[in-house]
Scaffold this active site. Structure first.
Site, PDB file in Angstrom:
ATOM      1  N   GLY A   1      29.476 -41.911  29.062  1.00  0.00           N
ATOM      2  CA  GLY A   1      29.273 -42.699  30.272  1.00  0.00           C
ATOM      3  C   GLY A   1      28.268 -42.068  31.191  1.00  0.00           C
ATOM      4  O   GLY A   1      27.724 -40.996  30.915  1.00  0.00           O
TER       5      GLY A   1
ATOM      6  N   GLU B   1      24.921 -46.341  28.154  1.00  0.00           N
ATOM      7  CA  GLU B   1      25.315 -44.934  28.150  1.00  0.00           C
ATOM      8  C   GLU B   1      25.978 -44.546  26.830  1.00  0.00           C
ATOM      9  O   GLU B   1      25.767 -43.439  26.329  1.00  0.00           O
ATOM     10  CB  GLU B   1      26.248 -44.639  29.329  1.00  0.00           C
ATOM     11  CG  GLU B   1      25.551 -44.617  30.671  1.00  0.00           C
ATOM     12  CD  GLU B   1      24.702 -43.366  30.880  1.00  0.00           C
ATOM     13  OE1 GLU B   1      24.839 -42.384  30.126  1.00  0.00           O
ATOM     14  OE2 GLU B   1      23.901 -43.378  31.833  1.00  0.00           O
TER      15      GLU B   1
ATOM     16  N   GLU C   1      24.351 -41.465  24.686  1.00  0.00           N
ATOM     17  CA  GLU C   1      25.098 -40.225  24.480  1.00  0.00           C
ATOM     18  C   GLU C   1      25.594 -40.026  23.063  1.00  0.00           C
ATOM     19  O   GLU C   1      25.890 -38.898  22.671  1.00  0.00           O
ATOM     20  CB  GLU C   1      26.288 -40.151  25.445  1.00  0.00           C
ATOM     21  CG  GLU C   1      25.861 -39.900  26.865  1.00  0.00           C
ATOM     22  CD  GLU C   1      27.009 -39.523  27.785  1.00  0.00           C
ATOM     23  OE1 GLU C   1      28.138 -39.297  27.296  1.00  0.00           O
ATOM     24  OE2 GLU C   1      26.758 -39.453  28.995  1.00  0.00           O
TER      25      GLU C   1
ATOM     26  N   ASP D   1      33.631 -33.347  41.668  1.00  0.00           N
ATOM     27  CA  ASP D   1      32.861 -32.148  41.331  1.00  0.00           C
ATOM     28  C   ASP D   1      32.903 -31.252  42.556  1.00  0.00           C
ATOM     29  O   ASP D   1      32.380 -31.606  43.610  1.00  0.00           O
ATOM     30  CB  ASP D   1      31.420 -32.541  40.974  1.00  0.00           C
ATOM     31  CG  ASP D   1      30.547 -31.347  40.642  1.00  0.00           C
ATOM     32  OD1 ASP D   1      31.080 -30.287  40.248  1.00  0.00           O
ATOM     33  OD2 ASP D   1      29.313 -31.475  40.777  1.00  0.00           O
TER      34      ASP D   1
ATOM     35  N   GLU E   1      28.677 -32.569  21.946  1.00  0.00           N
ATOM     36  CA  GLU E   1      29.241 -33.065  20.689  1.00  0.00           C
ATOM     37  C   GLU E   1      29.730 -34.482  20.921  1.00  0.00           C
ATOM     38  O   GLU E   1      30.035 -34.867  22.051  1.00  0.00           O
ATOM     39  CB  GLU E   1      30.457 -32.229  20.253  1.00  0.00           C
ATOM     40  CG  GLU E   1      30.200 -30.794  19.925  1.00  0.00           C
ATOM     41  CD  GLU E   1      31.486 -30.088  19.539  1.00  0.00           C
ATOM     42  OE1 GLU E   1      32.065 -30.425  18.477  1.00  0.00           O
ATOM     43  OE2 GLU E   1      31.924 -29.213  20.302  1.00  0.00           O
TER      44      GLU E   1
END
Length: 154
Positions: free
Chosen positions: A45, A61, A65, A83, A116
């Site tokens: 995302g 997204e 990704e 965050d 990953e």
């Protein structure tokens, strides 16, 4: 008298999407390369671009990704991601809008902001050794429940 700061930074929430893709009884997750939650597993995302519908952002997204092509079904929940700096001060606040997506094509390969990308069975999300972002297991189960209910009606 102490000086009053001329400007106090107050971060505004940032709208972003996460793509929840269930395929063959497994959910697609990526290990994040960047904050918040760098090194933890979460959904593919990212930020919604100005004028971009939520569903379109989730599908974009997802592909950026993971290389997986998907088709958005519906928005099904939203979660907060904070965050914080080393002192606990808020740097950024993301509102993650979860979009249930159908797998269309592709095998997951880490790209863009991912270290990953791979499929997980839902029971693997309970493993103590798997570093998950907050609410990933809960959102994954909700996505699986909705997908099962919708698939049962068709």
């Amino acid at each position: 008298m102490p000086a009053t700061p001329r400007h106090i930074f107050k971060p505004f929430p940032i709208a972003a999407t996460i793509a929840a893709v269930i395929h063959e009884g497994r959910i697609l997750l990526v290990r994040r390369a960047n904050p918040p939650d760098a090194g933890r597993w979460g959904f593919p995302g990212g930020k919604i671009e100005a004028g971009e519908p939520m569903e379109t952002a989730a599908v974009r997204e997802l592909f950026e990704e993971t290389g997986v092509r998907g088709q958005a079904r519906r928005v099904f929940t939203a979660v907060d991601a904070f965050d914080r700096d080393e002192h606990g001060r808020l740097r950024r606040h993301f509102v993650l809008i979860a979009v249930l997506c159908d797998w269309v094509a592709g095998d997951p390969v880490a790209g863009d902001d991912a270290l990953e990308a791979r499929w997980f069975r839902l029971d693997e999300l309970d493993g103590a050794g798997l570093a998950l972002s907050l609410d990933v297991a809960k959102v994954a189960r909700l996505a699986a429940d909705i997908a099962t209910q919708q698939d049962g009606r068709s």
